[in-house]
Design an enzyme around this catalytic site. Sequence first.
Site, PDB file in Angstrom:
ATOM      1  N   THR A   1      38.585  44.816  17.091  1.00 28.01           N
ATOM      2  CA  THR A   1      39.238  43.730  17.826  1.00 28.01           C
ATOM      3  C   THR A   1      39.548  42.543  16.916  1.00 28.01           C
ATOM      4  O   THR A   1      38.773  42.203  16.027  1.00 28.01           O
ATOM      5  CB  THR A   1      38.359  43.262  18.993  1.00 28.01           C
TER       6      THR A   1
ATOM      7  N   ASP B   1      28.197  45.776  12.080  1.00 23.38           N
ATOM      8  CA  ASP B   1      28.836  44.622  12.719  1.00 23.38           C
ATOM      9  C   ASP B   1      29.316  43.622  11.672  1.00 23.38           C
ATOM     10  O   ASP B   1      29.276  42.416  11.885  1.00 23.38           O
ATOM     11  CB  ASP B   1      27.881  43.948  13.706  1.00 23.38           C
TER      12      ASP B   1
ATOM     13  N   MET C   1      24.355  34.610  34.862  1.00 25.89           N
ATOM     14  CA  MET C   1      23.497  35.778  34.703  1.00 25.89           C
ATOM     15  C   MET C   1      24.069  36.919  35.540  1.00 25.89           C
ATOM     16  O   MET C   1      23.902  36.971  36.756  1.00 25.89           O
ATOM     17  CB  MET C   1      22.063  35.462  35.142  1.00 25.89           C
TER      18      MET C   1
END
Length: 601
Positions: free
Chosen positions: A157, A222, A569
């Site tokens: 991305t 990552d 949350m």
Amino acid sequence: MPRTRGRGASCGVTTRNRAPAPPPPAAARSAAASRWRGGRVFAATLDGRLLALDAKTGAKLWEVDTIDRNTPWADRYSITGAPRIARGKVIIGNSGAEFAVRGYVTAYDVETGRKAWRFYTVPGKPGVADGAASDPQMAKASATWAGEWWTKGGGGTVWDSIVYDPELDLLYLGTGNGSPWNQAIRSDGKGDNLFVSSIVALRPETGEYVWHYQETPGDTWDYTATQNIILATVAVDGRPRRVLMQAPKNGFFYMLDRATGKLLSATPYAKQTWTTGVDMKTGRPIETPGARYYVDGKPVLQSPGSAGAHNWYPMAFSPQTGLVYIPLLESAMLYDPVGTDPSRLRGNYTGVTLGDGPRLPPAARDQVRAMSRGFIMAWDPVAKRARWSRPTATDSNGGVLATAGGLVFAGAADRRLAAYDATDGRPLWQFDTRAGVSAPPVTYRLDGVQYVALVTGWGGAAPIAGGDFAMGREERIGPNRLLVFRLGAKGTLPPTPVFERPPLEPPATAPDPAAARRGQALFATSCNRCHGIAAVSASAYPDLRRSPVARSEAIYPVVLEGALADRGMPSFAKVLRRQDVDDIRAYLDSRAAEDHAAGER
């Protein structure tokens, strides 16, 4: 604010008798929105929309949904980067590679919002064309992937850096990590996986591919290449050369010829253990044995960690000093694979336990914390070395502004905005912002007076990337404010409200050890990116060791029914069962007992 050695005007602090230097070119700036000379402002939203607004009134002129809603992962996309304007197009990427998406960038007409072209950054199913500008490259890129990667998203991305070079009429994209991180799951542990963790150059008019350079082939850590890109002219081998510079997560400072993509230099600018360097003949990193943790399935403690050596916080370049100023992180992470079964990905889509699984003993956890530090560093891209470095109180800090007056401004998570001498890094001035800083300062002039502005408040993703030990847990992160400074101003801020932490209470009965071990693995997969390694959290998110909700029956409607969704949350009902929540409660009880016994209250 400081007035440094009579240097006069700067883009950060100035006297009134001299005009500030002009702003940097568009290619060197980063912003939350872009301005079009036709009086329009373009802004992207977290839920994937791109909006054109009237710059004077704020009225919405057009809106487009940038997400392809026909894909199986449509609801997992988001946008976190800024749009870029080039050749009458507004270009935007997307985010979501931790949630099984396929990366792409799209160009829209600035006047109408009509889609002009799209370029996918990783291939889809072989033999199925997208009808996009990237089709010729995706056919070739497929050969660098293995297995059924298209069923897992792929990643790549473009969630941050997009820059435009008007001299060469080239658009540069920085692409992100693979999805999942763990290449054994994503691509059977094989191939370079183009174009993850790469710089890709396109023609802005058509989206036509021009060149690419992959910084981390087959990325499994990552190590995104989305960090901001700076375009400059510097001396290379004694002659001026138009270059592209980037300091991405993987710990190397790269300088490329921006016309051809030729690698000019790749030098470690931070501590890193995953390679012994970059082979300048091939441009490939020389990986150390065992760096690919999935090969033998053993956890590997490695630097940088997934937070990287430099993350989204913008760096800056000064043409006066020739230095690049980097908000540097020293980070480490225990990469612990969860296995190659995709069903085990559960709450996140990384394929690792994010450094907090059952195989991370307390001593190793403390080692990871001790290895996490922050710095403001001045890097000389020509000499390929640091000119100066100043430690910061935390490992997670704001972006950097370099000025023509010889100053470097930078904020930090410890509630401080500071100005440094751009030449030697001497601290010259600081201000207590009363809240953590992850944004970069900006500067502007109005009616002959120059201002420096800064958004403060430390929420969103900042506490996730090392935030649980980036500042003392005695105070809240906020309040959030826009602060504006000028020479001679006398404004003050109100005192910060005192935050009373809930007490750390041990459980009435000892939790079942087996349940606590299961809960630790589940917490590492689904919870610790917000609530902290070992459930030790900064107060931006609740410290669940101390939470009466998390350690009682009240946890079930919160986790499984979304009872606190309006407070950020979400429900985890799709990935956690009631028994899983029982085990997480047991883990939280065990952590509370452990830290209470160690003297924490």
